[in-house]
Design an enzyme around this catalytic site. Structure first.
Site, PDB file in Angstrom:
ATOM      1  N   ARG A  18       0.876  -1.183   0.000  1.00 30.42           N
ATOM      2  CA  ARG A  18       0.000   0.000   0.000  1.00 30.42           C
ATOM      3  C   ARG A  18       0.904   1.220   0.000  1.00 30.42           C
ATOM      4  NH1 ARG A  18      -5.096   1.513   3.767  1.00 30.42           N
ATOM      5  NH2 ARG A  18      -5.954   0.105   2.221  1.00 30.42           N
ATOM      6  N   HIS A  44      -7.634   0.743  -6.043  1.00 28.84           N
ATOM      7  CA  HIS A  44      -7.798  -0.130  -4.868  1.00 28.84           C
ATOM      8  C   HIS A  44      -8.488  -1.429  -5.321  1.00 28.84           C
ATOM      9  CE1 HIS A  44      -7.769  -1.344  -0.838  1.00 28.84           C
ATOM     10  NE2 HIS A  44      -8.613  -0.500  -0.284  1.00 28.84           N
ATOM     11  N   GLN A  46     -10.166  -4.106  -2.793  1.00 28.98           N
ATOM     12  CA  GLN A  46     -11.433  -3.628  -2.225  1.00 28.98           C
ATOM     13  C   GLN A  46     -12.575  -3.869  -3.209  1.00 28.98           C
ATOM     14  OE1 GLN A  46     -12.168  -1.927   0.916  1.00 28.98           O
ATOM     15  NE2 GLN A  46     -14.205  -2.485   0.179  1.00 28.98           N
ATOM     16  N   ASP A  51     -17.335   7.270  -0.848  1.00 25.70           N
ATOM     17  CA  ASP A  51     -16.031   7.167  -0.184  1.00 25.70           C
ATOM     18  C   ASP A  51     -15.713   8.552   0.387  1.00 25.70           C
ATOM     19  OD1 ASP A  51     -13.493   6.344   0.644  1.00 25.70           O
ATOM     20  OD2 ASP A  51     -12.597   6.443  -1.368  1.00 25.70           O
ATOM     21  N   CYS A  58     -16.215   1.688   1.155  1.00 26.23           N
ATOM     22  CA  CYS A  58     -15.023   0.872   1.430  1.00 26.23           C
ATOM     23  C   CYS A  58     -14.588   0.966   2.884  1.00 26.23           C
ATOM     24  CB  CYS A  58     -13.888   1.289   0.500  1.00 26.23           C
ATOM     25  SG  CYS A  58     -13.507   3.048   0.584  1.00 26.23           S
ATOM     26  N   ARG A  71     -13.321  -8.774   2.363  1.00 25.19           N
ATOM     27  CA  ARG A  71     -11.902  -8.532   2.047  1.00 25.19           C
ATOM     28  C   ARG A  71     -11.104  -9.785   2.386  1.00 25.19           C
ATOM     29  NH1 ARG A  71      -9.915  -3.284   1.990  1.00 25.19           N
ATOM     30  NH2 ARG A  71      -8.049  -4.310   1.208  1.00 25.19           N
TER      31      ARG A  71
HETATM   32  N1  NVA Z   1     -10.032   6.830  -1.068  1.00 24.12           N
HETATM   33  C1  NVA Z   1      -9.616   6.344   0.224  1.00 24.12           C
HETATM   34  C2  NVA Z   1      -9.833   4.869   0.327  1.00 24.12           C
HETATM   35  C3  NVA Z   1      -9.470   4.261   1.657  1.00 24.12           C
HETATM   36  C4  NVA Z   1      -9.676   2.783   1.717  1.00 24.12           C
HETATM   37  C5  NVA Z   1      -8.163   6.696   0.449  1.00 24.12           C
HETATM   38  O1  NVA Z   1      -7.343   6.505  -0.459  1.00 24.12           O
HETATM   39  O2  NVA Z   1      -7.834   7.192   1.534  1.00 24.12           O
HETATM   40  N1   CP Z   2     -11.004  -0.142   2.929  1.00 27.34           N
HETATM   41  C1   CP Z   2      -9.721  -0.195   3.304  1.00 27.34           C
HETATM   42  O1   CP Z   2      -8.803  -0.462   2.529  1.00 27.34           O
HETATM   43  O2   CP Z   2      -9.535   0.044   4.635  1.00 27.34           O
HETATM   44  P1   CP Z   2      -8.149   0.273   5.385  1.00 27.34           P
HETATM   45  O3   CP Z   2      -7.629   1.610   4.952  1.00 27.34           O
HETATM   46  O4   CP Z   2      -8.516   0.236   6.844  1.00 27.34           O
HETATM   47  O5   CP Z   2      -7.210  -0.835   5.012  1.00 27.34           O
END
Ligand code: NVA
Ligand code: CP
Length: 310
Positions: free
Chosen positions: A108, A135, A138, A230, A270, A298
């Site tokens: 990530r 993502h 997800q 989101d 998500c 997930r």
């Molecule tokens: N759009 C959000 C998704 C988190 C799972 C982010 O990138 O922070």
């Molecule tokens: N939805 C998701 O990826 O959550 P986290 O940021 O908690 O991993």
């Protein structure tokens, strides 16, 4: 296990063929059912997954770590700041070294190109656990959740309301691949990436999905089977948070907006959710909401991905 999966990286849903979505969902359902019945399924006995994070995580970290453990392997967490990666060692060298120790890497990070570069030099599969652009894990869990609830994907309409961000991008890719219609409504200046919209339109030509990129949230939500939102400021955009709150206010998923969806709509997010911003409690906690099923899935879907590629 189908050998064509072994060693494959999962970076973008655009790289998957339509039938590969079906293969992932089939194995996800099998693994979910085995877990619920207490049937062991140690398909990755003795294997090691490295998990590199340069952003926070609750769901991704824990579901991957629990998932690899349930498959008989072990997960190792690395904060990117503690590695030499991108400080005193380039991505290619890091990829080659980690390939000598590990059986797979979940990463990530911010820059999507870093994940592509890691996969180019690694001889083990690389799984994208979120970048600024996408993502995919997800969205695989989300589509599996929709399939469980609605028994089909083809022809359903998903409305994504809010920022044209990493979630919007992977939903565009994913919905088009499985033949779902998708309408994305975002304020001007916050629309999804043009290249991703182009790729989605190309896929839709063969799968028959209808793709709409809109400004009007009501038009997007009209007769939707699934309404998705989101956060308005993603990880790394925290300093824009108060500016974005004003711009995105008309995109809040509340009772006024949701009444335009089909009566049996599913509400999805998500998570983490900023309750009171992009969604109100009345929607997030309603009987149409499947936000915690998505989170649980997930685990099952990522176990399927790991079992296929590692
Ligand atoms: N759009 C959000 C998704 C988190 C799972 C982010 O990138 O922070
Ligand atoms: N939805 C998701 O990826 O959550 P986290 O940021 O908690 O991993």
């Amino acid at each position: 296990m189908n050998s064509k999966w072994k060693g494959k990286s999962l970076i973008s849903l655009n790289d998957l063929a339509e039938e590969e979505f079906g293969q992932i969902f089939e194995l996800s359902a099998t693994l979910k059912s085995k877990l619920k019945k207490g049937i062991p399924h140690r398909m990755l006995e003795g294997k090691t997954l490295g998990m590199i994070f340069s952003k926070p995580s609750t769901r991704t970290r824990i579901s991957f770590e629990v998932g690899i453990y349930q498959l008989g392997g072990i997960g190792m967490f690395f904060n990117q700041n503690d590695l030499q990666l991108k400080k005193s060692e380039n991505i290619a060298d890091t990829a080659k070294v980690l390939s000598r120790f590990l059986d797979g890497i979940m990463i990530r990070t911010f820059d999507h190109q870093d994940v592509i570069d890691l996969a180019k030099s690694a001889s083990i599969p690389i799984i994208n656990g979120l970048t600024d652009l996408m993502h995919p894990c997800q969205v695989l869990a989300d589509l599996f959740t929709i399939l469980e609830k609605k028994k089909t994907l083809k022809g359903l309409k998903l409305a994504f309301v809010g920022d044209g961000n990493n979630m919007a991008h992977s939903l565009l890719h994913g919905c088009a691949k499985v033949g779902m219609d998708i309408s994305v409504a975002s304020p001007v200046g916050f629309h999804p990436n043009e290249q991703i919209v182009h790729e989605t339109m190309e896929t839709a030509k063969s799968t028959g999905s209808k793709i709409e990129i809109l400004v009007d949230p009501i038009k997007a939500v009209k007769d939707a089977d699934v309404v998705y939102t989101d956060v308005w400021a993603s990880m790394g955009q925290e300093s824009e948070s108060s500016k974005r709150k004003k711009i995105f206010k008309p995109y809040q998923v509340n009772e006024n907006l949701i009444k335009h969806a089909k009566s049996d709509y599913l509400f999805m997010h998500c998570l983490p959710a900023h309750r009171g911003d992009e969604v109100v409690n009345e929607v997030a906690d309603s009987s149409n909401s499947v936000i915690f099923d998505e989170a649980e899935n997930r685990l099952h879907v990522q176990k399927a991905i790991m079992a296929l590629v590692m």
